[in-house]
Write an enzyme that holds these catalytic residues in place. Structure first.
Site, mmCIF file in Angstrom:
data_model
loop_
_atom_site.group_PDB
_atom_site.id
_atom_site.type_symbol
_atom_site.label_atom_id
_atom_site.label_comp_id
_atom_site.label_asym_id
_atom_site.label_seq_id
_atom_site.Cartn_x
_atom_site.Cartn_y
_atom_site.Cartn_z
ATOM 1 N N HIS A 103 0.570 6.794 3.700
ATOM 2 C CA HIS A 103 -0.562 6.999 4.616
ATOM 3 C C HIS A 103 -0.169 6.491 5.995
ATOM 4 O O HIS A 103 0.563 5.520 6.128
ATOM 5 C CB HIS A 103 -1.829 6.306 4.118
ATOM 6 C CG HIS A 103 -1.636 4.859 3.788
ATOM 7 N ND1 HIS A 103 -1.073 4.432 2.602
ATOM 8 C CD2 HIS A 103 -1.903 3.741 4.493
ATOM 9 C CE1 HIS A 103 -1.017 3.112 2.588
ATOM 10 N NE2 HIS A 103 -1.502 2.664 3.734
ATOM 11 N N HIS A 105 -1.834 5.118 9.522
ATOM 12 C CA HIS A 105 -3.042 4.548 10.131
ATOM 13 C C HIS A 105 -3.140 5.069 11.567
ATOM 14 O O HIS A 105 -2.177 4.946 12.337
ATOM 15 C CB HIS A 105 -2.944 3.022 10.227
ATOM 16 C CG HIS A 105 -2.796 2.308 8.907
ATOM 17 N ND1 HIS A 105 -3.810 1.565 8.354
ATOM 18 C CD2 HIS A 105 -1.752 2.209 8.052
ATOM 19 C CE1 HIS A 105 -3.392 1.022 7.213
ATOM 20 N NE2 HIS A 105 -2.139 1.393 7.006
HETATM 21 P P1 5GP Z 1 -1.271 -0.485 3.834
HETATM 22 O O1 5GP Z 1 -0.886 -0.050 2.443
HETATM 23 O O2 5GP Z 1 -0.843 0.493 4.882
HETATM 24 O O3 5GP Z 1 -0.813 -1.884 4.153
HETATM 25 O O4 5GP Z 1 -2.834 -0.593 3.923
HETATM 26 C C1 5GP Z 1 -3.739 0.013 3.046
HETATM 27 C C2 5GP Z 1 -5.033 0.268 3.794
HETATM 28 O O5 5GP Z 1 -5.955 0.852 2.890
HETATM 29 C C3 5GP Z 1 -5.725 -0.992 4.353
HETATM 30 O O6 5GP Z 1 -5.936 -0.793 5.749
HETATM 31 C C4 5GP Z 1 -7.030 -1.097 3.581
HETATM 32 O O7 5GP Z 1 -8.090 -1.566 4.377
HETATM 33 C C5 5GP Z 1 -7.238 0.334 3.115
HETATM 34 N N1 5GP Z 1 -7.947 0.472 1.848
HETATM 35 C C6 5GP Z 1 -7.759 -0.260 0.724
HETATM 36 N N2 5GP Z 1 -8.543 0.188 -0.275
HETATM 37 C C7 5GP Z 1 -9.244 1.230 0.238
HETATM 38 C C8 5GP Z 1 -10.229 2.119 -0.322
HETATM 39 O O8 5GP Z 1 -10.623 2.042 -1.476
HETATM 40 N N3 5GP Z 1 -10.721 3.088 0.501
HETATM 41 C C9 5GP Z 1 -10.315 3.212 1.801
HETATM 42 N N4 5GP Z 1 -10.871 4.191 2.517
HETATM 43 N N5 5GP Z 1 -9.398 2.387 2.365
HETATM 44 C C10 5GP Z 1 -8.863 1.419 1.588
#
Ligand code: 5GP
Length: 142
Positions: A103, A105
């Site tokens: 993903h 951001h």
């Molecule tokens: P990363 O893997 O890039 O460090 O971050 C994962 C992102 O997913 C975080 O910004 C967190 O806030 C978001 N996140 C975690 N669980 C969920 C969820 O169930 N739904 C959504 N929409 N975002 C999520």
């Protein structure tokens, strides 16, 4: 690198097993709001095809995600009255990744306003619904 785990939370969202505040969807890409936004309008852009991160994603899926991230960044500048956009993408735990479906951001920024720390506070569902509707409408018009 571990293999892709279809039980990850974004895979469940992609399969419709869990809800999300969707802002955009096409045959290759889904984008929805982060539930713990680091700034208003914080959006996550995912390929629909399974990919753990940048290290295993197919180039064509990555290109589709990048193109949608650009469209969302442009729309978010207007919808959220942003002065700039921060784009982040993390790979593996050592790289800061927490959810293991690729993903990107897209985070609208205001001049002089720092981002909130990651995963600190869940936004109210009604706020996310309203923001998602506005961003989706701007994207349709773009
Ligand atoms: P990363 O893997 O890039 O460090 O971050 C994962 C992102 O997913 C975080 O910004 C967190 O806030 C978001 N996140 C975690 N669980 C969920 C969820 O169930 N739904 C959504 N929409 N975002 C999520």
């Amino acid at each position: 690198m571990p293999s892709y785990d279809p039980a990850n939370i974004f895979a469940k969202i992609l399969r419709g097993e869990l809800p999300c505040h969707k802002v955009y969807e096409d045959d290759k890409v889904l984008a929805f709001l982060d539930i713990m936004p680091r700034a208003p309008g914080h959006t996550l852009v995912l390929p629909k095809a399974p990919a753990r991160n940048l290290l295993d994603v197919k180039a064509e899926d990555l290109a589709a995600v990048a193109a949608v991230a650009q469209r969302i960044a442009k729309a978010a500048m207007t919808v959220f009255g942003a002065d700039g956009i921060t784009v982040q993408q993390f790979n593996e735990g050592a790289g800061g990744q927490v959810v293991f479906h690729l993903h990107v951001h897209v985070i609208p920024r205001k001049a002089g306003v720092p981002m909130k720390p990651p995963a600190i506070e869940k936004e109210k569902p009604e706020v996310l619904s309203d923001q998602a509707l506005k961003l989706a409408a701007a994207l349709k018009a773009s």
